[in-house]
Design a protein around this motif. Structure first.
Motif, PDB file in Angstrom:
ATOM      1  N   TYR A 249       0.828  -1.209   0.000  1.00 15.41           N
ATOM      2  CA  TYR A 249       0.000   0.000   0.000  1.00 15.41           C
ATOM      3  C   TYR A 249       0.862   1.259   0.000  1.00 15.41           C
ATOM      4  O   TYR A 249       0.581   2.222  -0.730  1.00 15.41           O
ATOM      5  N   ILE A 250       1.931   1.267   0.787  1.00 17.60           N
ATOM      6  CA  ILE A 250       2.805   2.445   0.810  1.00 17.60           C
ATOM      7  C   ILE A 250       3.532   2.588  -0.528  1.00 17.60           C
ATOM      8  O   ILE A 250       3.716   3.714  -1.030  1.00 17.60           O
ATOM      9  N   LEU A 251       3.937   1.481  -1.125  1.00 16.59           N
ATOM     10  CA  LEU A 251       4.558   1.556  -2.450  1.00 16.59           C
ATOM     11  C   LEU A 251       3.564   2.108  -3.473  1.00 16.59           C
ATOM     12  O   LEU A 251       3.939   2.905  -4.352  1.00 16.59           O
ATOM     13  N   TYR A 252       2.307   1.713  -3.354  1.00 13.77           N
ATOM     14  CA  TYR A 252       1.259   2.243  -4.243  1.00 13.77           C
ATOM     15  C   TYR A 252       1.099   3.742  -4.034  1.00 13.77           C
ATOM     16  O   TYR A 252       1.053   4.517  -5.011  1.00 13.77           O
ATOM     17  N   LEU A 253       1.038   4.186  -2.770  1.00 16.51           N
ATOM     18  CA  LEU A 253       0.909   5.625  -2.503  1.00 16.51           C
ATOM     19  C   LEU A 253       2.121   6.396  -3.022  1.00 16.51           C
ATOM     20  O   LEU A 253       1.984   7.490  -3.570  1.00 16.51           O
ATOM     21  N   SER A 254       3.301   5.803  -2.870  1.00 15.84           N
ATOM     22  CA  SER A 254       4.512   6.491  -3.327  1.00 15.84           C
ATOM     23  C   SER A 254       4.534   6.646  -4.845  1.00 15.84           C
ATOM     24  O   SER A 254       5.073   7.623  -5.376  1.00 15.84           O
ATOM     25  N   SER A 255       3.935   5.695  -5.549  1.00 17.53           N
ATOM     26  CA  SER A 255       3.918   5.753  -7.021  1.00 17.53           C
ATOM     27  C   SER A 255       3.104   6.942  -7.534  1.00 17.53           C
ATOM     28  O   SER A 255       3.267   7.354  -8.679  1.00 17.53           O
ATOM     29  N   LYS A 256       2.241   7.481  -6.690  1.00 18.16           N
ATOM     30  CA  LYS A 256       1.389   8.600  -7.094  1.00 18.16           C
ATOM     31  C   LYS A 256       2.004   9.951  -6.737  1.00 18.16           C
ATOM     32  O   LYS A 256       1.414  10.994  -7.016  1.00 18.16           O
ATOM     33  N   LEU A 257       3.185   9.925  -6.107  1.00 17.84           N
ATOM     34  CA  LEU A 257       3.829  11.167  -5.682  1.00 17.84           C
ATOM     35  C   LEU A 257       4.857  11.620  -6.699  1.00 17.84           C
ATOM     36  O   LEU A 257       5.363  10.824  -7.499  1.00 17.84           O
ATOM     37  N   GLU A 258       5.191  12.900  -6.639  1.00 12.39           N
ATOM     38  CA  GLU A 258       6.284  13.393  -7.478  1.00 12.39           C
ATOM     39  C   GLU A 258       7.600  12.831  -6.953  1.00 12.39           C
ATOM     40  O   GLU A 258       7.681  12.336  -5.822  1.00 12.39           O
ATOM     41  N   LYS A 259       8.652  12.897  -7.769  1.00 13.98           N
ATOM     42  CA  LYS A 259       9.896  12.169  -7.521  1.00 13.98           C
ATOM     43  C   LYS A 259      10.483  12.424  -6.130  1.00 13.98           C
ATOM     44  O   LYS A 259      10.820  11.479  -5.409  1.00 13.98           O
ATOM     45  N   GLU A 260      10.622  13.681  -5.730  1.00  8.33           N
ATOM     46  CA  GLU A 260      11.274  13.993  -4.454  1.00  8.33           C
ATOM     47  C   GLU A 260      10.492  13.411  -3.283  1.00  8.33           C
ATOM     48  O   GLU A 260      11.054  12.756  -2.396  1.00  8.33           O
ATOM     49  N   ALA A 261       9.165  13.618  -3.282  1.00  6.03           N
ATOM     50  CA  ALA A 261       8.328  13.094  -2.199  1.00  6.03           C
ATOM     51  C   ALA A 261       8.318  11.571  -2.202  1.00  6.03           C
ATOM     52  O   ALA A 261       8.288  10.928  -1.145  1.00  6.03           O
ATOM     53  N   LYS A 262       8.345  10.973  -3.404  1.00  2.00           N
ATOM     54  CA  LYS A 262       8.348   9.516  -3.524  1.00  2.00           C
ATOM     55  C   LYS A 262       9.569   8.909  -2.837  1.00  2.00           C
ATOM     56  O   LYS A 262       9.440   7.969  -2.033  1.00  2.00           O
ATOM     57  N   PHE A 263      10.751   9.439  -3.128  1.00  3.65           N
ATOM     58  CA  PHE A 263      11.965   8.847  -2.556  1.00  3.65           C
ATOM     59  C   PHE A 263      12.075   9.114  -1.054  1.00  3.65           C
ATOM     60  O   PHE A 263      12.636   8.301  -0.313  1.00  3.65           O
ATOM     61  N   LYS A 264      11.536  10.231  -0.601  1.00  5.48           N
ATOM     62  CA  LYS A 264      11.508  10.473   0.845  1.00  5.48           C
ATOM     63  C   LYS A 264      10.657   9.423   1.533  1.00  5.48           C
ATOM     64  O   LYS A 264      11.045   8.856   2.561  1.00  5.48           O
ATOM     65  N   LEU A 265       9.500   9.128   0.953  1.00  4.68           N
ATOM     66  CA  LEU A 265       8.623   8.117   1.540  1.00  4.68           C
ATOM     67  C   LEU A 265       9.263   6.732   1.481  1.00  4.68           C
ATOM     68  O   LEU A 265       9.172   5.954   2.441  1.00  4.68           O
ATOM     69  N   LEU A 266       9.953   6.426   0.377  1.00  7.64           N
ATOM     70  CA  LEU A 266      10.619   5.122   0.257  1.00  7.64           C
ATOM     71  C   LEU A 266      11.754   4.979   1.270  1.00  7.64           C
ATOM     72  O   LEU A 266      11.988   3.892   1.808  1.00  7.64           O
ATOM     73  N   SER A 267      12.468   6.076   1.538  1.00 10.31           N
ATOM     74  CA  SER A 267      13.539   6.009   2.539  1.00 10.31           C
ATOM     75  C   SER A 267      12.953   5.756   3.924  1.00 10.31           C
ATOM     76  O   SER A 267      13.502   4.972   4.708  1.00 10.31           O
ATOM     77  N   ALA A 268      11.813   6.410   4.211  1.00  7.79           N
ATOM     78  CA  ALA A 268      11.154   6.182   5.503  1.00  7.79           C
ATOM     79  C   ALA A 268      10.713   4.728   5.618  1.00  7.79           C
ATOM     80  O   ALA A 268      10.914   4.080   6.656  1.00  7.79           O
TER      81      ALA A 268
END
Length: 487
Positions: A249-268
């Motif tokens: 689910y978090i990977l799905y949410l991250s896929s909908k974010l712009e690049k910078e926000a996506k990688f921040k969420l993936l690092s978390a």
């Protein structure tokens, strides 16, 4: 660090959480010993139920955080959770067979609403790159552990030396105190923690309001949780499925974010997942180390024997209180000089410190094979290193979630952080079971015979923890890049 610069609301949340943690850890200090000595569960079953309880109590915040984000807001969630936990402690104080599992079920549900949302509310008091934010969470964490130290000390003593159910009841009194403090002071939060939508008053199928439906479904979950305690083996599959779903689910949410926000969420998310093993090792303090302290630690000081449960459950939070003050000042001091470790490096350090702590226990065991009792000083020293590790991951992790997560899913991510803590707690029960003492050794009541069972596993924990710490250090450059301007 100038603590006067912290907003006064931090101290409201500090004292609210302090008394809630008094109740939570005061009760938890009694659980395994109560099951083994009073309910006469065999040790593997006791460890399994403790692991199930700990897993469920940290799984529910994922749902409580999500419901607070979407509907309730932090404040309503905290109050509802506090009421449920207070009821749970009162139920545990009732000396009836049915009360044990139902009391724990109320606490599990209540903690799900209370725990993630108090932490999330602290995050709203600061901007993301405010250098005081990590320091604030360290102070908040100190409040948690003042409560935990007092709870472990007093409830452990009352339960072990006077009456087990009185110990559970004492925990309930302080849960009510924490709830009252929050209700009296919540007006100072102004708009912080209020619902962000008006959906609470909408009716489902024209029958029941959304808010009331949430409360009702939580109550209906109680018998389901009690059933899980009776079929705790099923949690292996349940935890695995929930882990896969939450990460997906978090990977799905991250896929909908712009690049910078996506990688921040993936690092978390990466740091949250690796923290699982930290808690698997650390949470031996609530399980195997309780019985280790009772059987294989010399508790005599100046000719007086200290109660083992009180000592073991007082030591970790007592060290945290001391180290919180040091680390709350240390991070800003290092930051001003450009020397503060990054968040991923702090996570790596946490495993190295835990390895040192368990290796200290192991060395003490090797030096005490003759009489089977390790010195209390070595026990205290091992916990010093373990708590240094905790200070590098838990308050830092709470702060990290609020800095790296999109604002609309902070509560959900805080819940997922606690859910992976739950997986760690569940694994802690399985690791603790490796130290289960055979019945004939328990009946012999000879510390020389029980010590080797603990020593071998303590060494293995140390080795694995050091290896994981070194692996995370290798990931630090990648994670720092993903985190962008957040450190």
């Amino acid at each position: 660090m100038n603590q006067a610069k912290h907003p006064k609301q931090l101290y409201l949340l500090f004292f609210t959480e302090m008394w809630e943690r008094f109740s939570f850890y005061g009760m938890k200090a009694l659980l395994l010993a109560y099951m083994v000595t009073q309910l006469k569960f065999d040790e593997p079953k006791g460890y399994a139920i403790l692991g199930a309880y700990s897993a469920l109590v940290y799984t529910m915040p994922m749902f409580g955080g999500m419901l607070a984000d979407k509907f309730l807001g932090y404040r309503r969630a905290i109050i509802f959770g506090g009421v449920m936990m207070a009821i749970g402690h009162i139920v545990l104080a009732i000396p009836q067979d049915w009360s044990f599992f139902y009391g724990m079920a109320f606490i599990i549900c209540g903690n799900g609403f209370f725990k993630p949302n108090v932490s999330s509310l602290v995050g709203t008091l600061y901007d993301n790159n405010d250098p005081k934010k990590d320091s604030a969470f360290s102070l908040f964490y100190m409040g948690i552990n003042i409560g935990a130290a007092l709870g472990g000390l007093l409830c452990g003593y009352v339960g072990q030396k006077i009456n087990w159910h009185f110990g559970f009841g004492l925990a309930g009194i302080f849960m009510v105190l924490g709830l009252i403090i929050f209700i009296l002071g919540k007006a100072s939060l102004k708009e912080k923690g209020l619902p962000i939508t008006n959906d609470l008053n909408k009716k489902i199928a024209g029958i029941i309001k959304v808010e009331h439906a949430i409360y009702l479904l939580t109550l209906l979950a109680l018998p389901l949780i009690v059933t899980l305690f009776n079929y705790y083996e099923a949690l292996d599959s349940i935890m695995l499925v929930l882990a896969v779903i939450s990460v997906t689910y978090i990977l799905y949410l991250s896929s909908k974010l712009e690049k910078e926000a996506k990688f921040k969420l993936l690092s978390a998310l990466t740091l949250v997942v690796v923290s699982t093993l930290f808690w698997a090792f650390y949470e031996q303090n609530a399980g195997s180390l309780n019985l280790f302290a009772m059987r294989n630690v010399d508790m005599h000081v100046f000719g007086m024997e200290l109660p083992a449960l009180s000592v073991n459950n007082f030591l970790p939070p007592a060290w945290v209180i001391i180290m919180s003050l040091i680390f709350a000042a240390l991070w800003p001091w290092l930051n001003k000089r450009g020397l503060e470790p990054s968040t991923p490096a702090k996570f790596a350090l946490s495993f190295i410190f835990v390895a040192l702590g368990f290796f200290t226990f192991y060395l003490a065991c090797q030096a005490s094979l003759g009489n089977g009792l390790i010195p209390l000083l070595a026990f205290v020293g091992g916990y010093f290193f373990i708590i240094c590790g905790e200070m590098c991951i838990s308050p830092v992790g709470l702060s990290m979630i609020t800095k790296l997560s999109p604002v609309n899913i902070v509560g959900l991510m805080m819940g997922i952080f606690f859910f992976f803590t739950a997986i760690g707690e569940f694994l802690a029960g399985k690791i603790g079971a490796l130290m289960a003492i055979p019945k004939h050794v328990i009946e012999a009541n000879n510390p020389v015979l029980s010590l080797p069972y603990y020593a071998n596993v303590l060494l293995q924990i140390s080795i694995y923890s050091a290896g994981i710490g070194l692996f995370i250090f290798l990931l630090v450059p990648i994670l720092k890049k993903w985190m962008g301007n957040i450190r």
